[in-house]
Design a protein around this motif. Structure first.
Motif, PDB file in Angstrom:
ATOM      1  N   LEU A   1     -22.207 -22.460  30.490  1.00 14.82           N
ATOM      2  CA  LEU A   1     -22.985 -23.320  31.378  1.00 14.82           C
ATOM      3  C   LEU A   1     -24.470 -23.043  31.189  1.00 14.82           C
ATOM      4  CD1 LEU A   1     -22.994 -25.362  33.770  1.00 14.82           C
ATOM      5  CD2 LEU A   1     -22.940 -23.367  35.291  1.00 14.82           C
ATOM      6  N   ILE A   2     -25.226 -24.095  30.902  1.00 17.43           N
ATOM      7  CA  ILE A   2     -26.681 -23.976  30.818  1.00 17.43           C
ATOM      8  C   ILE A   2     -27.269 -24.204  32.200  1.00 17.43           C
ATOM      9  CG2 ILE A   2     -28.789 -24.977  29.866  1.00 17.43           C
ATOM     10  CD1 ILE A   2     -27.096 -25.784  27.392  1.00 17.43           C
ATOM     11  N   ARG A   3     -26.920 -25.354  32.788  1.00 19.23           N
ATOM     12  CA  ARG A   3     -27.364 -25.638  34.158  1.00 19.23           C
ATOM     13  C   ARG A   3     -26.551 -26.788  34.727  1.00 19.23           C
ATOM     14  NH1 ARG A   3     -33.313 -28.175  32.945  1.00 19.23           N
ATOM     15  NH2 ARG A   3     -32.549 -29.847  31.633  1.00 19.23           N
ATOM     16  N   GLN A   4     -26.488 -26.797  36.045  1.00 21.98           N
ATOM     17  CA  GLN A   4     -25.830 -27.861  36.785  1.00 21.98           C
ATOM     18  C   GLN A   4     -26.649 -28.084  38.033  1.00 21.98           C
ATOM     19  OE1 GLN A   4     -21.646 -27.315  37.417  1.00 21.98           O
ATOM     20  NE2 GLN A   4     -21.428 -29.217  38.560  1.00 21.98           N
ATOM     21  N   ARG A   5     -27.064 -29.327  38.245  1.00 18.30           N
ATOM     22  CA  ARG A   5     -27.956 -29.598  39.374  1.00 18.30           C
ATOM     23  C   ARG A   5     -27.865 -31.066  39.776  1.00 18.30           C
ATOM     24  NH1 ARG A   5     -32.256 -32.181  36.752  1.00 18.30           N
ATOM     25  NH2 ARG A   5     -32.330 -31.718  34.545  1.00 18.30           N
ATOM     26  N   TRP A   6     -28.329 -31.337  40.980  1.00 20.98           N
ATOM     27  CA  TRP A   6     -28.453 -32.718  41.443  1.00 20.98           C
ATOM     28  C   TRP A   6     -29.794 -33.250  40.980  1.00 20.98           C
ATOM     29  CZ3 TRP A   6     -24.693 -35.607  43.368  1.00 20.98           C
ATOM     30  CH2 TRP A   6     -23.569 -34.969  43.871  1.00 20.98           C
ATOM     31  N   ALA A   7     -29.781 -34.440  40.394  1.00 21.74           N
ATOM     32  CA  ALA A   7     -31.008 -35.063  39.911  1.00 21.74           C
ATOM     33  C   ALA A   7     -30.759 -36.554  39.730  1.00 21.74           C
ATOM     34  CB  ALA A   7     -31.439 -34.430  38.582  1.00 21.74           C
ATOM     35  N   ARG A   8     -31.835 -37.256  39.443  1.00 26.13           N
ATOM     36  CA  ARG A   8     -31.700 -38.678  39.107  1.00 26.13           C
ATOM     37  C   ARG A   8     -31.443 -38.788  37.611  1.00 26.13           C
ATOM     38  NH1 ARG A   8     -35.316 -39.093  43.345  1.00 26.13           N
ATOM     39  NH2 ARG A   8     -34.566 -40.495  44.969  1.00 26.13           N
ATOM     40  N   PRO A   9     -30.441 -39.551  37.219  1.00 26.50           N
ATOM     41  CA  PRO A   9     -30.190 -39.756  35.790  1.00 26.50           C
ATOM     42  C   PRO A   9     -31.359 -40.477  35.128  1.00 26.50           C
ATOM     43  CG  PRO A   9     -28.303 -40.434  37.112  1.00 26.50           C
ATOM     44  CD  PRO A   9     -29.436 -40.195  38.060  1.00 26.50           C
ATOM     45  N   THR A  10     -31.433 -40.361  33.821  1.00 15.54           N
ATOM     46  CA  THR A  10     -32.466 -41.050  33.058  1.00 15.54           C
ATOM     47  C   THR A  10     -32.204 -42.558  33.110  1.00 15.54           C
ATOM     48  OG1 THR A  10     -31.230 -41.038  30.998  1.00 15.54           O
ATOM     49  CG2 THR A  10     -32.610 -39.091  31.466  1.00 15.54           C
ATOM     50  N   PRO A  11     -33.200 -43.373  32.768  1.00 10.78           N
ATOM     51  CA  PRO A  11     -32.969 -44.823  32.748  1.00 10.78           C
ATOM     52  C   PRO A  11     -31.796 -45.221  31.845  1.00 10.78           C
ATOM     53  CG  PRO A  11     -35.314 -44.385  32.671  1.00 10.78           C
ATOM     54  CD  PRO A  11     -34.618 -43.051  32.546  1.00 10.78           C
ATOM     55  N   SER A  12     -31.676 -44.610  30.688  1.00  9.23           N
ATOM     56  CA  SER A  12     -30.572 -44.924  29.778  1.00  9.23           C
ATOM     57  C   SER A  12     -29.228 -44.568  30.424  1.00  9.23           C
ATOM     58  CB  SER A  12     -30.749 -44.163  28.461  1.00  9.23           C
ATOM     59  OG  SER A  12     -29.655 -44.367  27.615  1.00  9.23           O
ATOM     60  N   GLU A  13     -29.162 -43.430  31.087  1.00 13.73           N
ATOM     61  CA  GLU A  13     -27.923 -43.017  31.751  1.00 13.73           C
ATOM     62  C   GLU A  13     -27.595 -43.940  32.926  1.00 13.73           C
ATOM     63  OE1 GLU A  13     -28.118 -38.262  30.697  1.00 13.73           O
ATOM     64  OE2 GLU A  13     -29.192 -39.007  32.460  1.00 13.73           O
ATOM     65  N   ARG A  14     -28.613 -44.325  33.695  1.00 14.92           N
ATOM     66  CA  ARG A  14     -28.375 -45.254  34.822  1.00 14.92           C
ATOM     67  C   ARG A  14     -27.841 -46.587  34.310  1.00 14.92           C
ATOM     68  NH1 ARG A  14     -33.502 -43.425  36.552  1.00 14.92           N
ATOM     69  NH2 ARG A  14     -34.396 -45.444  36.022  1.00 14.92           N
ATOM     70  N   HIS A  15     -28.425 -47.055  33.220  1.00 18.84           N
ATOM     71  CA  HIS A  15     -27.970 -48.321  32.638  1.00 18.84           C
ATOM     72  C   HIS A  15     -26.513 -48.198  32.181  1.00 18.84           C
ATOM     73  CE1 HIS A  15     -28.125 -52.113  30.509  1.00 18.84           C
ATOM     74  NE2 HIS A  15     -27.616 -51.500  29.456  1.00 18.84           N
ATOM     75  N   CYS A  16     -26.209 -47.112  31.492  1.00 17.31           N
ATOM     76  CA  CYS A  16     -24.844 -46.871  30.997  1.00 17.31           C
ATOM     77  C   CYS A  16     -23.845 -46.819  32.159  1.00 17.31           C
ATOM     78  CB  CYS A  16     -24.833 -45.567  30.201  1.00 17.31           C
ATOM     79  SG  CYS A  16     -23.224 -45.031  29.619  1.00 17.31           S
ATOM     80  N   LEU A  17     -24.211 -46.142  33.229  1.00 12.51           N
ATOM     81  CA  LEU A  17     -23.325 -45.970  34.383  1.00 12.51           C
ATOM     82  C   LEU A  17     -23.362 -47.154  35.354  1.00 12.51           C
ATOM     83  CD1 LEU A  17     -24.193 -42.237  34.987  1.00 12.51           C
ATOM     84  CD2 LEU A  17     -21.877 -43.099  34.579  1.00 12.51           C
ATOM     85  N   ASP A  18     -24.333 -48.048  35.169  1.00 12.10           N
ATOM     86  CA  ASP A  18     -24.519 -49.195  36.046  1.00 12.10           C
ATOM     87  C   ASP A  18     -24.719 -48.746  37.494  1.00 12.10           C
ATOM     88  OD1 ASP A  18     -24.848 -51.893  36.641  1.00 12.10           O
ATOM     89  OD2 ASP A  18     -22.712 -52.194  37.038  1.00 12.10           O
ATOM     90  N   ILE A  19     -25.673 -47.816  37.660  1.00 13.46           N
ATOM     91  CA  ILE A  19     -25.999 -47.327  39.002  1.00 13.46           C
ATOM     92  C   ILE A  19     -27.478 -47.590  39.284  1.00 13.46           C
ATOM     93  CG2 ILE A  19     -24.184 -45.574  39.032  1.00 13.46           C
ATOM     94  CD1 ILE A  19     -26.326 -43.465  38.417  1.00 13.46           C
ATOM     95  N   GLY A  20     -27.825 -47.571  40.542  1.00 14.33           N
ATOM     96  CA  GLY A  20     -29.187 -47.847  40.973  1.00 14.33           C
ATOM     97  C   GLY A  20     -30.161 -46.721  40.644  1.00 14.33           C
ATOM     98  N   GLN A  21     -31.429 -47.084  40.671  1.00 20.66           N
ATOM     99  CA  GLN A  21     -32.498 -46.150  40.316  1.00 20.66           C
ATOM    100  C   GLN A  21     -32.551 -44.936  41.236  1.00 20.66           C
ATOM    101  OE1 GLN A  21     -36.276 -48.086  40.019  1.00 20.66           O
ATOM    102  NE2 GLN A  21     -37.355 -46.229  39.464  1.00 20.66           N
ATOM    103  N   ARG A  22     -32.133 -45.102  42.466  1.00 19.67           N
ATOM    104  CA  ARG A  22     -32.246 -44.004  43.436  1.00 19.67           C
ATOM    105  C   ARG A  22     -30.969 -43.187  43.587  1.00 19.67           C
ATOM    106  NH1 ARG A  22     -36.463 -45.901  47.947  1.00 19.67           N
ATOM    107  NH2 ARG A  22     -37.804 -47.022  46.524  1.00 19.67           N
ATOM    108  N   GLU A  23     -29.895 -43.599  42.932  1.00 17.30           N
ATOM    109  CA  GLU A  23     -28.639 -42.858  43.098  1.00 17.30           C
ATOM    110  C   GLU A  23     -28.735 -41.500  42.406  1.00 17.30           C
ATOM    111  OE1 GLU A  23     -23.798 -43.030  42.752  1.00 17.30           O
ATOM    112  OE2 GLU A  23     -24.926 -44.861  42.423  1.00 17.30           O
ATOM    113  N   MET A  24     -28.367 -40.490  43.129  1.00 20.92           N
ATOM    114  CA  MET A  24     -28.377 -39.129  42.598  1.00 20.92           C
ATOM    115  C   MET A  24     -27.062 -38.872  41.850  1.00 20.92           C
ATOM    116  SD  MET A  24     -31.251 -37.791  43.445  1.00 20.92           S
ATOM    117  CE  MET A  24     -31.113 -36.029  43.428  1.00 20.92           C
ATOM    118  N   ALA A  25     -27.138 -37.928  40.940  1.00 19.56           N
ATOM    119  CA  ALA A  25     -25.950 -37.540  40.184  1.00 19.56           C
ATOM    120  C   ALA A  25     -25.965 -36.037  39.985  1.00 19.56           C
ATOM    121  CB  ALA A  25     -25.927 -38.249  38.831  1.00 19.56           C
ATOM    122  N   ASN A  26     -24.795 -35.495  39.815  1.00 17.94           N
ATOM    123  CA  ASN A  26     -24.682 -34.093  39.454  1.00 17.94           C
ATOM    124  C   ASN A  26     -24.698 -34.056  37.930  1.00 17.94           C
ATOM    125  OD1 ASN A  26     -22.847 -31.460  38.923  1.00 17.94           O
ATOM    126  ND2 ASN A  26     -24.031 -31.313  40.821  1.00 17.94           N
TER     127      ASN A  26
END
Length: 189
Positions: free
Chosen positions: A60-85
């Motif tokens: 494990l390098i790291r695990q944290r709550w953050a906002r995904p990158t624009p490319s990741e949000r687009h891939c996941l089809d989630i909103g700009q403000r949705e947090m992800a682990n």
């Protein structure tokens, strides 16, 4: 379609929108020895365990709550403000980093039984995914990537070497998560 072999990459990040669906890439454009690893739809964990019997581990390098990158949000089809682990790991074979992996688990995916994904630590995500009968895998996306962008996480420094990565959406109970795997040159040594 232009060939990907010999492509010169600008210094981009792993998270830029340079991913191309596997269906838009000629298999012959993917260089050996990466080709079979990029196109394999089975469990990468299982494949690495077979290749490094007794010598496979997840670091494990790291695990944290953050906002995904624009490319990741687009891939996941989630909103700009949705947090992800967001979890970043090295998949080790015989004590050497062989694959860098980054998983993005939207908050909306981590409900019910999926909450256990927050506590994997050094356990492989692939074992959970491929052991879950409700898991579905979406299309694989592929990109050539400068490995030097991962130097901060690696004991061996890379300069201009290109690695190849794949990114897939997985669905658990129709809820998405993204997994990106970058195959390091050390995999083929």
């Amino acid at each position: 379609m232009s060939s990907l072999i010999g492509i010169r990459l600008p210094l981009t990040t792993l998270y830029a929108n340079q991913w191309r669906p596997q269906s838009h890439i000629l298999t012959s454009d993917l260089p050996e020895p990466w080709r079979s690893w990029l196109l394999d739809r089975g469990s990468l964990t299982q494949r690495l365990m077979r290749r490094y019997p007794g010598g496979f581990e997840v670091q494990l390098i790291r695990q944290r709550w953050a906002r995904p990158t624009p490319s990741e949000r687009h891939c996941l089809d989630i909103g700009q403000r949705e947090m992800a682990n967001i979890r970043e790991v090295l998949l080790m074979g015989d004590g050497v980093p062989r694959v860098f992996a980054r998983s993005v688990l939207p908050h909306s995916t981590l409900i019910g039984a999926n909450r256990c994904l927050l506590h994997l630590k050094n356990k492989p995500l692939g074992a959970f995914l491929f052991g879950n009968p409700a898991m579905e895998r979406g299309e694989i996306e592929i990109a050539p990537l400068p490995v030097s962008q991962l130097n901060a996480h690696l004991p061996h420094r890379y300069d201009e070497q290109i690695g190849w990565g794949r990114r897939s959406l997985f669905y658990l109970g129709h809820r998405p998560l993204s997994v990106c795997e970058v195959f390091l040159p050390s995999l083929f040594e």
